[in-house]
Write a protein that holds these residues in place. Structure first.
Motif, PDB file in Angstrom:
ATOM      1  N   ALA A 329       0.738  -1.040   0.178  1.00  0.00           N
ATOM      2  CA  ALA A 329       0.337   0.019   0.025  1.00  0.00           C
ATOM      3  C   ALA A 329       1.679   1.374   0.739  1.00  0.00           C
ATOM      4  O   ALA A 329       1.949   1.068   0.042  1.00  0.00           O
ATOM      5  CB  ALA A 329      -0.661   0.367   1.019  1.00  0.00           C
ATOM      6  N   HIS A 330       0.753   2.345  -0.204  1.00  0.00           N
ATOM      7  CA  HIS A 330       0.687   3.653  -0.021  1.00  0.00           C
ATOM      8  C   HIS A 330       0.503   4.849   1.287  1.00  0.00           C
ATOM      9  O   HIS A 330      -0.339   4.406   1.218  1.00  0.00           O
ATOM     10  CB  HIS A 330       0.798   3.959  -1.162  1.00  0.00           C
ATOM     11  N   LEU A 331       0.720   5.861   1.278  1.00  0.00           N
ATOM     12  CA  LEU A 331       0.797   6.634   1.833  1.00  0.00           C
ATOM     13  C   LEU A 331      -0.848   7.238   1.954  1.00  0.00           C
ATOM     14  O   LEU A 331      -0.718   6.879   0.762  1.00  0.00           O
ATOM     15  CB  LEU A 331       1.705   7.921   1.805  1.00  0.00           C
ATOM     16  N   PRO A 332      -1.096   7.217   3.208  1.00  0.00           N
ATOM     17  CA  PRO A 332      -2.765   7.974   2.679  1.00  0.00           C
ATOM     18  C   PRO A 332      -2.793   9.042   2.034  1.00  0.00           C
ATOM     19  O   PRO A 332      -1.845   9.661   1.739  1.00  0.00           O
ATOM     20  CB  PRO A 332      -3.030   8.400   4.318  1.00  0.00           C
ATOM     21  N   ALA A 333      -3.797   9.201   0.911  1.00  0.00           N
ATOM     22  CA  ALA A 333      -4.058  10.009   0.106  1.00  0.00           C
ATOM     23  C   ALA A 333      -4.003  12.199   0.913  1.00  0.00           C
ATOM     24  O   ALA A 333      -3.605  13.085   0.465  1.00  0.00           O
ATOM     25  CB  ALA A 333      -5.146  10.470  -0.873  1.00  0.00           C
ATOM     26  N   SER A 334      -5.168  11.394   2.287  1.00  0.00           N
ATOM     27  CA  SER A 334      -4.635  13.083   3.049  1.00  0.00           C
ATOM     28  C   SER A 334      -3.404  13.271   3.131  1.00  0.00           C
ATOM     29  O   SER A 334      -3.733  14.948   4.311  1.00  0.00           O
ATOM     30  CB  SER A 334      -5.653  12.576   4.285  1.00  0.00           C
ATOM     31  N   THR A 335      -2.183  12.447   3.061  1.00  0.00           N
ATOM     32  CA  THR A 335      -0.682  13.351   3.671  1.00  0.00           C
ATOM     33  C   THR A 335      -0.305  14.402   3.202  1.00  0.00           C
ATOM     34  O   THR A 335      -0.188  14.687   1.761  1.00  0.00           O
ATOM     35  CB  THR A 335       0.033  12.071   3.682  1.00  0.00           C
ATOM     36  N   GLY A 336      -0.200  15.490   3.910  1.00  0.00           N
ATOM     37  CA  GLY A 336       0.155  17.101   3.150  1.00  0.00           C
ATOM     38  C   GLY A 336       1.488  16.909   2.872  1.00  0.00           C
ATOM     39  O   GLY A 336       2.596  15.539   2.186  1.00  0.00           O
ATOM     40  N   GLU A 337       1.710  18.367   2.188  1.00  0.00           N
ATOM     41  CA  GLU A 337       3.445  18.562   1.791  1.00  0.00           C
ATOM     42  C   GLU A 337       3.940  17.781   2.155  1.00  0.00           C
ATOM     43  O   GLU A 337       4.093  18.658   3.110  1.00  0.00           O
ATOM     44  CB  GLU A 337       3.264  19.436   1.071  1.00  0.00           C
ATOM     45  N   GLY A 338       5.146  17.277   2.282  1.00  0.00           N
ATOM     46  CA  GLY A 338       6.201  17.268   2.947  1.00  0.00           C
ATOM     47  C   GLY A 338       6.181  16.213   4.202  1.00  0.00           C
ATOM     48  O   GLY A 338       7.139  15.773   5.497  1.00  0.00           O
ATOM     49  N   GLY A 339       5.315  15.234   3.799  1.00  0.00           N
ATOM     50  CA  GLY A 339       4.864  14.037   5.115  1.00  0.00           C
ATOM     51  C   GLY A 339       3.954  14.946   5.893  1.00  0.00           C
ATOM     52  O   GLY A 339       4.411  13.590   7.178  1.00  0.00           O
ATOM     53  N   ARG A 340       3.966  16.240   5.988  1.00  0.00           N
ATOM     54  CA  ARG A 340       2.697  16.561   7.292  1.00  0.00           C
ATOM     55  C   ARG A 340       1.362  16.384   7.428  1.00  0.00           C
ATOM     56  O   ARG A 340       0.803  16.242   6.178  1.00  0.00           O
ATOM     57  CB  ARG A 340       3.260  17.943   6.772  1.00  0.00           C
ATOM     58  N   SER A 341       1.002  16.671   8.157  1.00  0.00           N
ATOM     59  CA  SER A 341      -0.325  16.644   8.035  1.00  0.00           C
ATOM     60  C   SER A 341      -1.842  17.474   7.708  1.00  0.00           C
ATOM     61  O   SER A 341      -0.954  18.409   7.723  1.00  0.00           O
ATOM     62  CB  SER A 341      -1.239  16.820  10.032  1.00  0.00           C
ATOM     63  N   GLU A 342      -2.455  17.385   6.722  1.00  0.00           N
ATOM     64  CA  GLU A 342      -3.355  18.609   6.141  1.00  0.00           C
ATOM     65  C   GLU A 342      -4.141  19.162   6.575  1.00  0.00           C
ATOM     66  O   GLU A 342      -4.781  20.520   6.856  1.00  0.00           O
ATOM     67  CB  GLU A 342      -3.777  17.613   4.818  1.00  0.00           C
ATOM     68  N   ILE A 343      -3.971  18.288   8.319  1.00  0.00           N
ATOM     69  CA  ILE A 343      -5.010  19.355   9.041  1.00  0.00           C
ATOM     70  C   ILE A 343      -4.450  20.649  10.078  1.00  0.00           C
ATOM     71  O   ILE A 343      -4.790  21.482   9.406  1.00  0.00           O
ATOM     72  CB  ILE A 343      -5.369  18.189  10.476  1.00  0.00           C
ATOM     73  N   CYS A 344      -3.310  19.838  10.039  1.00  0.00           N
ATOM     74  CA  CYS A 344      -2.634  20.479  11.094  1.00  0.00           C
ATOM     75  C   CYS A 344      -0.903  21.395  10.901  1.00  0.00           C
ATOM     76  O   CYS A 344      -0.643  21.673  11.321  1.00  0.00           O
ATOM     77  CB  CYS A 344      -2.714  20.910  12.640  1.00  0.00           C
ATOM     78  N   GLY A 345      -1.014  20.928  10.225  1.00  0.00           N
ATOM     79  CA  GLY A 345       0.643  21.004   9.391  1.00  0.00           C
ATOM     80  C   GLY A 345       1.277  20.325  10.134  1.00  0.00           C
ATOM     81  O   GLY A 345       2.800  20.047  10.217  1.00  0.00           O
ATOM     82  N   SER A 346       1.406  19.534  11.252  1.00  0.00           N
ATOM     83  CA  SER A 346       2.297  19.455  12.321  1.00  0.00           C
ATOM     84  C   SER A 346       3.118  17.584  11.403  1.00  0.00           C
ATOM     85  O   SER A 346       2.492  17.362  10.701  1.00  0.00           O
ATOM     86  CB  SER A 346       1.710  18.647  13.811  1.00  0.00           C
ATOM     87  N   SER A 347       4.030  17.389  11.992  1.00  0.00           N
ATOM     88  CA  SER A 347       4.397  16.079  11.878  1.00  0.00           C
ATOM     89  C   SER A 347       3.609  14.903  11.872  1.00  0.00           C
ATOM     90  O   SER A 347       2.157  14.930  12.559  1.00  0.00           O
ATOM     91  CB  SER A 347       5.790  15.827  12.320  1.00  0.00           C
ATOM     92  N   ILE A 348       3.441  13.854  11.325  1.00  0.00           N
ATOM     93  CA  ILE A 348       2.622  12.631  11.101  1.00  0.00           C
ATOM     94  C   ILE A 348       3.475  11.226  12.436  1.00  0.00           C
ATOM     95  O   ILE A 348       4.647  10.954  11.323  1.00  0.00           O
ATOM     96  CB  ILE A 348       2.210  11.570   9.529  1.00  0.00           C
ATOM     97  N   ALA A 349       3.268  11.330  12.967  1.00  0.00           N
ATOM     98  CA  ALA A 349       3.358   9.483  13.477  1.00  0.00           C
ATOM     99  C   ALA A 349       2.779   8.539  13.517  1.00  0.00           C
ATOM    100  O   ALA A 349       1.416   8.490  12.942  1.00  0.00           O
ATOM    101  CB  ALA A 349       3.581   9.916  15.311  1.00  0.00           C
ATOM    102  N   VAL A 350       3.394   7.754  13.276  1.00  0.00           N
ATOM    103  CA  VAL A 350       3.410   6.246  12.537  1.00  0.00           C
ATOM    104  C   VAL A 350       3.238   5.092  13.500  1.00  0.00           C
ATOM    105  O   VAL A 350       4.395   4.509  14.305  1.00  0.00           O
ATOM    106  CB  VAL A 350       4.160   5.896  10.917  1.00  0.00           C
ATOM    107  N   GLY A 351       1.961   4.434  13.779  1.00  0.00           N
ATOM    108  CA  GLY A 351       2.166   3.178  14.585  1.00  0.00           C
ATOM    109  C   GLY A 351       1.090   1.785  13.943  1.00  0.00           C
ATOM    110  O   GLY A 351       0.483   2.225  13.228  1.00  0.00           O
TER     111      GLY A 351
END
Length: 561
Positions: A329-351
Motif C-alpha cells: 500500500a501507499h501513504l494515505p492520500a490525505s498526507t500533506g506536502e512534505g509528509g505533514r498533516s493536512e489538518i494542522c501541518g504537524s509531523s505525522i507519527a506512525v503506529g
C-alpha cells in the motif's frame, strides 16, 4: 498430568470447611480462603459474557455440523473441513478427549475453577449444543488443589472423571500437546496473553473458538510502546481511541500467530471493559486466507499536533482468490506536502500494525444479546453485559477507531457541539456515524478527516473563541479554509436507537474500587488479604461471603478469576 485425587471426594458437597467462606455466582459456588487464589469480583462481567458467547457458539457449531454443506469464510464446506483438518488429540491422550461427545473446552489459567464450574453447571443443550468436557488447567499446585476442593463442594467429581477435568501443567505445553483438540480455548491471564498465543492458535480445532483477555492496558495504550512491540509486534500511539487500538493490536497479534501455522481468525466480538480487553475469535485453516492477511492490517498515521488520524492498509490485493496479485500500500492520500498533516501541518507519527477489518460479527452480537435478554436469571451481571452488547450493536462495522469530541474541542480551545448535533452534520453531509462501546464520548464515522474538522471550524464561526497564540495547534487548524458545506440541522438517525428505546449503554460500575487487584501470591496481595481478614472476622469460620442485607436482598455477588 490430570490432577487425580480421590481423597478430595471425601469432602461432602455443600459442607464448608473451617477457615473458608463461600462465594456464589450463578449456579456455582467456590470456597475462598483469604489470599489463597487470585480473586476479583469485577470479573463476573467477563465470565457472564464468556458463558453467553460459548453457548451461542455451541449452537452455531451444532447447526454447522448438522448441515455439512455450510461453508466457512474460505469457502470450504464443514464436510471438507472435518475430513481434512480433523483433530488428532495427540499420541498420549491422558485427558481422554478422543472419545468425548460434545464441546471440548480448555480453560488454560483456571485458578479457583469458578469459570469451569459455571461452564459445567450452566451450559444448556438448546439447539443441539452439548458440553463434552472442560479441562481446567493451572500450573500452580495450590490452585489445582483449590479447584478439586471446589468441584467436590459443588457435588462434581474431583478426580478428572466428570465434566470438569482438573489438570496441573504449564498451559503452553498442554496446548502444544493437544493440537487442534479443543473446540474452545479460554485464556484469561493476569497481564499479557502474548506468550500463550502461539500454542492457543494450534490447540483450537478448525472453526473453533478462542477467547482471550489482556489486562496490560497501559502497554497496549501506548505508555510503553517499546514493551508493546516486544509482546505484541505492534507500536501503539497515545490517543483518545486507545481502547479500540488495544483491541486491534491484540487481534493483529493473534492473526500473526495463526498465520505462522497456516491459519487465520474471524472476530465474533471484541470488547473493552473497565480495565481489560476481551476478544472472541474463530480460528480456521486456509492457505488462501493467510495470503490475504496483509490486506487486513493497517498502519495508524496520526498527526502529532491535532491527533487527527487515518488507518491506512498495509497491503492490497486484486481479489481474494489464490491467484490474486498483492501489492504494498501507499501513504494515505490525505498526507500533506512534505509528509505533514493536512489538518494542522504537524509531523505525522506512525503506529501499528493494527487489525483493520471488522472487530465484531454483528449477527453473532445479536445472538449473544438475545441470549442475555432471554436468560437473565443465568447471568448475575446481565444488566452490565447487556449494556455493553447494546453499545456494540450500534457501532459502524467499517469505521476503524473513533474520534472524541471533547479531545478535539480541547485542541481548538472551544466547547464542542453536542454529540447529536455533530452526528447530524456528518449525516447531512452524506456520511454515517455511530457511537462506540469503548467510550461514551467517542464517535465513529466513515467521513474524511477534512470534513470532521470543517464541522468544528463552522461551529467555531458561529461560536467564536478567544484569540489563540499564532504558533498553537488551534491557530494552525483554524487558519485552513473549509472545503465542505456544513449543515447542523437535526438529521434523522442522529439519536441512538437504544437511547430512543430507553436501553442503557454505559452503566456505572456497581461499587467503588471496581478494578484490577494485585497478582495472586504477590506481597501486596498478601498484605490486602491480611487486612481483609482482620477487618472481617466472623464468629464462625464457616460463614458464607454473601449474607443478606437488612432489606433481605443479597448484595452484588462477587466473582473469581
Amino acid at each position: 498430568v490430570v490432577a487425580h485425587g480421590a481423597h478430595h471426594q471425601a469432602q461432602a458437597a455443600g459442607v464448608v470447611p473451617e477457615g473458608f467462606a463461600v462465594v456464589r455466582e450463578g449456579q456455582a459456588a467456590v470456597l475462598q480462603r483469604a489470599g489463597e487464589v487470585f480473586y476479583n469480583k469485577a470479573q463476573v462481567i467477563n465470565r457472564d459474557l464468556s458463558l453467553a458467547v460459548l453457548r451461542c457458539f455451541a449452537r452455531r457449531k451444532a447447526a454447522e455440523d448438522a448441515d455439512r454443506g455450510t461453508k466457512d469464510p474460505s469457502g470450504r464446506t464443514a464436510r471438507r473441513r472435518q475430513r481434512k483438518h480433523a483433530p488428532s488429540c495427540g499420541g498420549a491422550d491422558d485427558l481422554r478427549l478422543a472419545g468425548v461427545k460434545g464441546l471440548r473446552v480448555l480453560e488454560g489459567l483456571a485458578a479457583s475453577g469458578l469459570r469451569a464450574i459455571r461452564y459445567a453447571s450452566e451450559f444448556d443443550e438448546e439447539g443441539g449444543a452439548a458440553l463434552g468436557c472442560v479441562v481446567a488447567n493451572d500450573n500452580d499446585p495450590a490452585a489445582v488443589a483449590a479447584m478439586r476442593r471446589n468441584l467436590a463442594f459443588n457435588g462434581m467429581p474431583a478426580d478428572g472423571t466428570g465434566l470438569v477435568r482438573p489438570m496441573q501443567s504449564d498451559v503452553r505445553l498442554t496446548m502444544m500437546r493437544y493440537e487442534r483438540c479443543f473446540d474452545a480455548v479460554d485464556l484469561d491471564p493476569y497481564g499479557t496473553p502474548s506468550t500463550f498465543l502461539d500454542g492457543a492458535v494450534q490447540a483450537v480445532a478448525d472453526g473453533g473458538l478462542l477467547l482471550c483477555t489482556a489486562t496490560d492496558m497501559a502497554v497496549l495504550c501506548g505508555n510503553t510502546p517499546e514493551v508493546c512491540w516486544s509482546k505484541y509486534g505492534a507500536y501503539p500511539l497515545k490517543g483518545e481511541h486507545c481502547h479500540e487500538q488495544a483491541l486491534r493490536i491484540l487481534l493483529h497479534s493473534i492473526e500473526s500467530a495463526a498465520n505462522r501455522h497456516g491459519r487465520h481468525i474471524v472476530p465474533l466480538l471484541s470488547v473493552s471493559i473497565d480495565f481489560y480487553i476481551r476478544v472472541f475469535v474463530r480460528v480456521y485453516t486456509s492457505s488462501v486466507a493467510v495470503k490475504q492477511a496483509p490486506t487486513k492490517m493497517g498502519y495508524l498515521h496520526q498527526a502529532v499536533g491535532s491527533k487527527s488520524f487515518v488507518l491506512a492498509p498495509l497491503g492490497t490485493a486484486s481479489d481474494k482468490s489464490n491467484n490474486a496479485k498483492h501489492k504494498a500500500a501507499h501513504l494515505p492520500a490525505s498526507t500533506g506536502e512534505g509528509g505533514r498533516s493536512e489538518i494542522c501541518g504537524s509531523s505525522i507519527a506512525v503506529g501499528g500494525p493494527l487489525w483493520a477489518e471488522n472487530i465484531h460479527s454483528f449477527d453473532f452480537v445479536q445472538e449473544v444479546l438475545a441470549e442475555i435478554k432471554g436468560h437473565q436469571h443465568n447471568y448475575p451481571a446481565h444488566a452490565k453485559v447487556r449494556s455493553i452488547l447494546t453499545a456494540v450493536s450500534e457501532e459502524l462495522p467499517d469505521a476503524p477507531l473513533y474520534w472524541n469530541l471533547h479531545s478535539m474541542g480541547g485542541v481548538l480551545k472551544c466547547t464542542p457541539p453536542s454529540y447529536d448535533v455533530f452526528k447530524s452534520a456528518l449525516i447531512n453531509a452524506g456520511y454515517r456515524a455511530s457511537s462506540t462501546h469503548a467510550s461514551p464520548l467517542g464517535i465513529k464515522t466513515d467521513a474524511p478527516q477534512t470534513l470532521i474538522w470543517d464541522i468544528l471550524r463552522a461551529w467555531i464561526k458561529d461560536h467564536p473563541i478567544k484569540p489563540q497564540p499564532p504558533d498553537s495547534v488551534s491557530t494552525a487548524v483554524l487558519s485552513k479554509a473549509p472545503t465542505h458545506e456544513v449543515n447542523f440541522a437535526r438529521a434523522r438517525g442522529s439519536r441512538s436507537n437504544a437511547k430512543e428505546k430507553g436501553e442503557s449503554r454505559f452503566l456505572p460500575n456497581p461499587e467503588a474500587g471496581w478494578g484490577p487487584l494485585p497478582r495472586a501470591g504477590s506481597k501486596r496481595a498478601r498484605e490486602l488479604a491480611e487486612q481483609e481478614g482482620a477487618a472481617n472476622k466472623k464468629p464462625t469460620a464457616a460463614t458464607e461471603a454473601a449474607p443478606e442485607d437488612a432489606k433481605g436482598k443479597a448484595p452484588a455477588e462477587p466473582a473469581a478469576q
